[in-house]
Design a protein around this motif. Structure first.
Motif, short mmCIF file in Angstrom:
data_model
loop_
_atom_site.label_atom_id
_atom_site.label_comp_id
_atom_site.label_asym_id
_atom_site.label_seq_id
_atom_site.Cartn_x
_atom_site.Cartn_y
_atom_site.Cartn_z
N PHE A 1 6.76 -51.00 -37.39
CA PHE A 1 6.09 -50.90 -38.69
C PHE A 1 5.70 -52.29 -39.21
CE2 PHE A 1 6.24 -50.96 -43.33
CZ PHE A 1 5.38 -49.92 -43.66
N LEU A 2 6.61 -53.26 -39.06
CA LEU A 2 6.31 -54.62 -39.53
C LEU A 2 5.17 -55.25 -38.73
CD1 LEU A 2 9.93 -55.97 -40.14
CD2 LEU A 2 8.27 -55.20 -41.84
N VAL A 3 5.12 -54.96 -37.43
CA VAL A 3 4.02 -55.48 -36.61
C VAL A 3 2.69 -54.90 -37.08
CG1 VAL A 3 3.03 -55.47 -34.28
CG2 VAL A 3 5.46 -55.96 -34.60
N LEU A 4 2.67 -53.58 -37.31
CA LEU A 4 1.44 -52.94 -37.79
C LEU A 4 1.05 -53.48 -39.17
CD1 LEU A 4 2.11 -49.24 -36.72
CD2 LEU A 4 0.56 -50.87 -35.65
N TRP A 5 2.05 -53.74 -40.01
CA TRP A 5 1.75 -54.30 -41.34
C TRP A 5 1.18 -55.71 -41.22
CZ3 TRP A 5 2.41 -52.19 -46.26
CH2 TRP A 5 2.23 -53.08 -47.32
N TYR A 6 1.75 -56.50 -40.32
CA TYR A 6 1.29 -57.88 -40.13
C TYR A 6 -0.17 -57.94 -39.68
CZ TYR A 6 0.96 -62.59 -38.19
OH TYR A 6 0.56 -63.88 -37.91
N PHE A 7 -0.55 -57.03 -38.81
CA PHE A 7 -1.93 -57.03 -38.31
C PHE A 7 -2.89 -56.23 -39.21
CE2 PHE A 7 0.31 -58.13 -34.37
CZ PHE A 7 -0.45 -59.21 -33.96
N GLY A 8 -2.38 -55.72 -40.32
CA GLY A 8 -3.26 -55.11 -41.31
C GLY A 8 -3.55 -53.64 -41.12
N PHE A 9 -2.92 -53.00 -40.14
CA PHE A 9 -3.21 -51.58 -39.89
C PHE A 9 -2.68 -50.70 -41.03
CE2 PHE A 9 -3.31 -53.31 -35.53
CZ PHE A 9 -4.57 -52.90 -35.16
N ILE A 10 -1.53 -51.04 -41.57
CA ILE A 10 -0.96 -50.22 -42.65
C ILE A 10 -1.82 -50.33 -43.90
CG2 ILE A 10 1.07 -49.83 -44.08
CD1 ILE A 10 1.49 -49.18 -41.14
N ALA A 11 -2.22 -51.55 -44.26
CA ALA A 11 -3.06 -51.72 -45.43
C ALA A 11 -4.41 -51.01 -45.26
CB ALA A 11 -3.29 -53.22 -45.69
N LYS A 12 -4.94 -51.05 -44.07
CA LYS A 12 -6.21 -50.38 -43.81
C LYS A 12 -6.06 -48.86 -43.95
CE LYS A 12 -9.94 -50.04 -40.39
NZ LYS A 12 -10.40 -50.45 -39.04
N MET A 13 -4.95 -48.33 -43.48
CA MET A 13 -4.71 -46.89 -43.61
C MET A 13 -4.63 -46.49 -45.07
SD MET A 13 -1.30 -44.76 -42.52
CE MET A 13 -0.44 -45.46 -43.94
N ILE A 14 -3.92 -47.28 -45.88
CA ILE A 14 -3.77 -46.95 -47.30
C ILE A 14 -5.12 -47.03 -48.01
CG2 ILE A 14 -2.69 -47.68 -49.47
CD1 ILE A 14 -0.30 -48.64 -47.82
N ASP A 15 -5.93 -48.02 -47.66
CA ASP A 15 -7.23 -48.19 -48.31
C ASP A 15 -8.20 -47.06 -47.95
OD1 ASP A 15 -6.39 -50.48 -49.54
OD2 ASP A 15 -7.19 -51.82 -47.99
N GLU A 16 -8.18 -46.63 -46.71
CA GLU A 16 -9.17 -45.66 -46.26
C GLU A 16 -8.75 -44.20 -46.47
OE1 GLU A 16 -10.87 -46.29 -42.48
OE2 GLU A 16 -11.16 -48.45 -42.75
N ASP A 17 -7.45 -43.96 -46.64
CA ASP A 17 -6.99 -42.60 -46.92
C ASP A 17 -7.00 -42.38 -48.42
OD1 ASP A 17 -5.91 -40.11 -47.00
OD2 ASP A 17 -3.90 -40.70 -46.32
N ARG A 18 -8.11 -41.91 -48.94
CA ARG A 18 -8.24 -41.73 -50.39
C ARG A 18 -7.43 -40.54 -50.90
NH1 ARG A 18 -14.62 -41.55 -50.70
NH2 ARG A 18 -14.26 -40.67 -48.62
N THR A 19 -6.97 -39.68 -50.03
CA THR A 19 -6.13 -38.55 -50.47
C THR A 19 -4.66 -38.94 -50.61
OG1 THR A 19 -5.67 -37.84 -48.19
CG2 THR A 19 -7.68 -36.98 -49.24
#
Length: 249
Positions: free
Chosen positions: A28-46
């Protein structure tokens, strides 16, 4: 009474759970570091993906609570087995007066006490512990079944996100004005957003469901081993001793 002791190996699932959770947190921390988590939160408007993650965390904490409980039950079962095997028939005769701290406060000790009480009450009839074993199994499982419910819920939330995403993707097509480039560009943006919702929620739901199943697999395995240990202990050392006490002569 036989000195053969039943074995309870690998009953504590805390270590494998900690290893699995540690690896999961690192990923999870690796995905957060590379921005995948933030991108998921931004693009999932639901925000269905966020709900799935929160439910996953809650389910993991519940699994940890149950794992700690089962670990304590395993240790209490070992103490109970040592007391019964070392004390023989005299240990069973004094089950009701043995301090809980010495015998253990676990469910296996309570099951043996129930067997002793049943043997005293029913007299010379054959001692059958089938129904009491069902009660013991149900008490050991406790709320373990919540794992299957949580895993299924995460999966269905992911599918719900898929449906919502496809609705968001197809909705702009109905009122699309093909003569307007701006309208086409706007529709394509909305369709892309809907596809992102569908893909992210499906992915998070599937991964969360699988990871919950893995955690509860550790828990269910340890629970089954304690139950098997209890069956072995009571059938070999308890039932036989109680029936021998009631034998004539």
């Amino acid at each position: 009474m036989s000195e053969r002791q039943p074995r309870l190996s690998g009953a504590d699932p805390l270590l494998p759970w900690l290893i699995f959770t540690g690896v999961s947190i690192f990923a999870f921390l690796v995905l957060w570091y590379f921005g995948f988590i933030a991108k998921m939160i931004d693009e999932d408007r639901t925000y269905i993906s966020v709900v799935i993650v929160l439910l996953y965390v809650a389910s993991s904490l519940h699994c940890l609570w149950r794992i700690v409980f089962i670990g304590r039950e395993g240790e209490a079962a070992r103490r109970t087995a040592q007391w019964v095997i070392r004390g023989g028939k005299s240990a069973l005769a004094t089950m009701g007066s043995v301090p809980d701290g010495k015998l253990g406060q676990g469910l296996v000790a309570g099951h043996i006490r129930d067997l002793v009480t049943k043997a005293d009450l029913q007299g010379s009839a054959r001692l059958d512990q089938t129904l009491l074993l069902r009660v013991l199994a149900d008490r050991l499982r406790g709320s373990n079944r919540y794992g299957a419910f949580a895993s299924d819920t995460l999966m269905k939330l992911g599918l719900l996100g898929t449906i919502v995403g496809f609705i968001m993707m197809l909705a702009p097509i109905a009122g699309l004005d093909t003569d307007s480039k701006e309208a086409v560009r706007s529709s394509m943006s909305l369709m892309s957003g809907g596809m992102a919702v569908a893909m992210y929620t499906t992915l998070v739901g599937l991964i969360g469901s699988i990871m919950i199943k893995v955690q509860y697999h550790f828990l269910d395995g340890a629970t089954s081993r304690i139950f098997s240990f209890a069956v072995d202990l009571t059938e070999v050392h308890v039932i036989s001793a109680l029936e021998a006490q009631r034998a004539p002569g």
